[in-house]
Design an enzyme around this catalytic site. Structure first.
Site, short mmCIF file in Angstrom:
data_model
loop_
_atom_site.label_atom_id
_atom_site.label_comp_id
_atom_site.label_asym_id
_atom_site.label_seq_id
_atom_site.Cartn_x
_atom_site.Cartn_y
_atom_site.Cartn_z
N LYS A 57 -0.23 -13.10 -33.11
CA LYS A 57 -0.51 -14.00 -32.00
C LYS A 57 0.03 -13.41 -30.70
CE LYS A 57 1.87 -18.01 -31.13
NZ LYS A 57 2.16 -18.07 -29.69
N ASP A 84 -3.44 -16.70 -27.70
CA ASP A 84 -2.90 -18.06 -27.49
C ASP A 84 -2.69 -18.29 -25.99
OD1 ASP A 84 -1.55 -20.48 -27.72
OD2 ASP A 84 0.33 -19.56 -28.37
N LYS A 86 -4.31 -20.96 -24.34
CA LYS A 86 -4.45 -22.41 -24.11
C LYS A 86 -5.22 -22.71 -22.82
CE LYS A 86 -0.04 -23.51 -26.42
NZ LYS A 86 0.61 -22.19 -26.56
N ASP A 89 -9.20 -25.98 -17.91
CA ASP A 89 -9.74 -25.89 -16.54
C ASP A 89 -11.09 -26.58 -16.56
OD1 ASP A 89 -10.34 -24.87 -13.88
OD2 ASP A 89 -8.95 -23.24 -14.28
N THR A 143 3.92 -30.03 -28.80
CA THR A 143 4.98 -30.65 -29.60
C THR A 143 6.29 -30.78 -28.81
OG1 THR A 143 5.37 -28.49 -30.55
CG2 THR A 143 4.13 -30.04 -31.89
N ARG A 234 10.30 -15.70 -34.85
CA ARG A 234 11.60 -15.05 -35.04
C ARG A 234 12.02 -14.77 -36.48
NH1 ARG A 234 13.86 -19.14 -30.72
NH2 ARG A 234 12.06 -20.20 -31.64
O1 C5P Z 1 10.01 -17.95 -33.30
P1 C5P Z 1 9.22 -19.17 -33.71
O2 C5P Z 1 8.78 -19.14 -35.15
O3 C5P Z 1 9.90 -20.45 -33.34
O4 C5P Z 1 7.89 -19.05 -32.83
C1 C5P Z 1 6.88 -20.01 -32.87
C2 C5P Z 1 5.75 -19.62 -31.99
O5 C5P Z 1 4.82 -20.71 -31.98
C3 C5P Z 1 6.10 -19.35 -30.54
O6 C5P Z 1 5.16 -18.39 -30.02
C4 C5P Z 1 5.90 -20.68 -29.87
O7 C5P Z 1 5.57 -20.58 -28.51
C5 C5P Z 1 4.67 -21.19 -30.65
N1 C5P Z 1 4.53 -22.65 -30.65
C6 C5P Z 1 5.52 -23.50 -31.11
N2 C5P Z 1 5.32 -24.85 -31.09
C7 C5P Z 1 4.18 -25.34 -30.61
C8 C5P Z 1 3.17 -24.51 -30.14
C9 C5P Z 1 3.39 -23.14 -30.18
O8 C5P Z 1 6.56 -23.06 -31.58
N3 C5P Z 1 3.98 -26.64 -30.63
#
Ligand code: C5P
Length: 256
Positions: A57, A84, A86, A89, A143, A234
């Site tokens: 992503k 991603d 999003k 517009d 979220t 992560r």
């Molecule tokens: O490191 P981690 O697993 O928390 O990363 C989650 C990824 O998903 C990040 O790129 C974050 O921006 C994205 N994301 C999220 N929650 C959302 C939408 C996107 O954690 N509701």
């Protein structure tokens, strides 16, 4: 077996899939969030993984710093890329952005469902008209927003009610799925059926840190809840051995 040079990885990967009629099923459910500041650091990570283990992503930070050619180069290495960005517009602008994204050979892209019916239909139409249409999904309610945040912008229902309404709208407009929390997945799955794709972040394998995520779910529980694809950042990108983490999760999911 995969080399540190991405180009060698690509060749190895192509040799591996050459004998297969098709990659079984939909392939891996894991989408790794490349939350890196620049192309160099992202590519360092990419050199340790292959397209059989994960999809990738690219979000706003990396896209803004590394650009469209970088996205194309990931696709050129054989990876399925989820762009991603999003989009949100007026319909004409979003349709053109979606067409441009499809031109980067991405596998999936997304728009905000809050852009409304005409914007969603324009996006779906634009994507469908491309030579190799990517999957198009919608973000419903971020979220990060709770009931009070929604109220402050004039949205008075509970977040989950807005999510369900926007997911239904996205489905009606011909989108392939939504990005949602795995906690919201069962209701959306029940309402919109088995084919609707649910892409869920907030995933933490057993034993890994929650970081700044508030409500997390294990990969297996998320899939049991109805998730189709899992966005994981992560726990994979910060791991000493990302390929080993991916192997563990993929094996766990294959055994469900
Ligand atoms: O490191 P981690 O697993 O928390 O990363 C989650 C990824 O998903 C990040 O790129 C974050 O921006 C994205 N994301 C999220 N929650 C959302 C939408 C996107 O954690 N509701």
């Amino acid at each position: 077996m995969f080399a540190s040079n991405p180009m060698e990885n690509r060749e190895l990967w192509q040799q591996q899939v050459a004998g297969m009629s098709e990659i079984q099923d939909r392939g891996t459910r894991i989408i790794v969030a490349l939350d890196y500041p620049d192309a160099r650091s992202a590519m360092e990570f990419v050199s340790h993984v292959n397209p059989e283990q994960c999809r990738l992503k690219v979000g706003k930070e990396l896209f803004t710093s590394a650009g469209p050619d970088f996205v194309k180069s990931l696709a050129g290495l054989g990876f399925d890329v989820f762009l991603d960005l999003k989009y949100h517009d007026i319909p004409n602008t979003v349709a053109k952005a979606c067409r441009a994204a499809a031109g980067l050979d991405v596998w999936m892209l997304n728009v905000h469902a809050l852009g409304g019916r005409r914007m969603l239909e324009a996006a779906a139409e634009a994507v469908t008209a491309t030579a190799r249409p990517p999957i198009l999904v919608a973000v419903t309610i971020l979220t990060s927003m709770d009931t009070a945040d929604l109220k402050s912008i004039g949205l008075g229902k509970l977040p989950e009610e807005h999510v369900l309404q926007l997911a239904t709208l996205a489905s009606d407009c011909g989108l392939d799925g939504v990005v949602c929390s795995s906690r919201e997945a069962p209701r959306i799955r029940e309402q919109l059926g088995e084919e609707f794709l649910l892409v869920t972040p907030g995933i933490r394998p057993l034993g890994s840190q929650a970081d700044d995520q508030r409500r997390v779910m294990t990969p297996a529980d998320a899939v049991r809840n109805g998730s189709t694809y899992l966005v994981i950042g992560r726990p994979v990108t910060q791991a000493d051995d990302p390929a080993a983490v991916l192997l563990t999760i993929n094996s766990e999911l294959a055994a469900l």
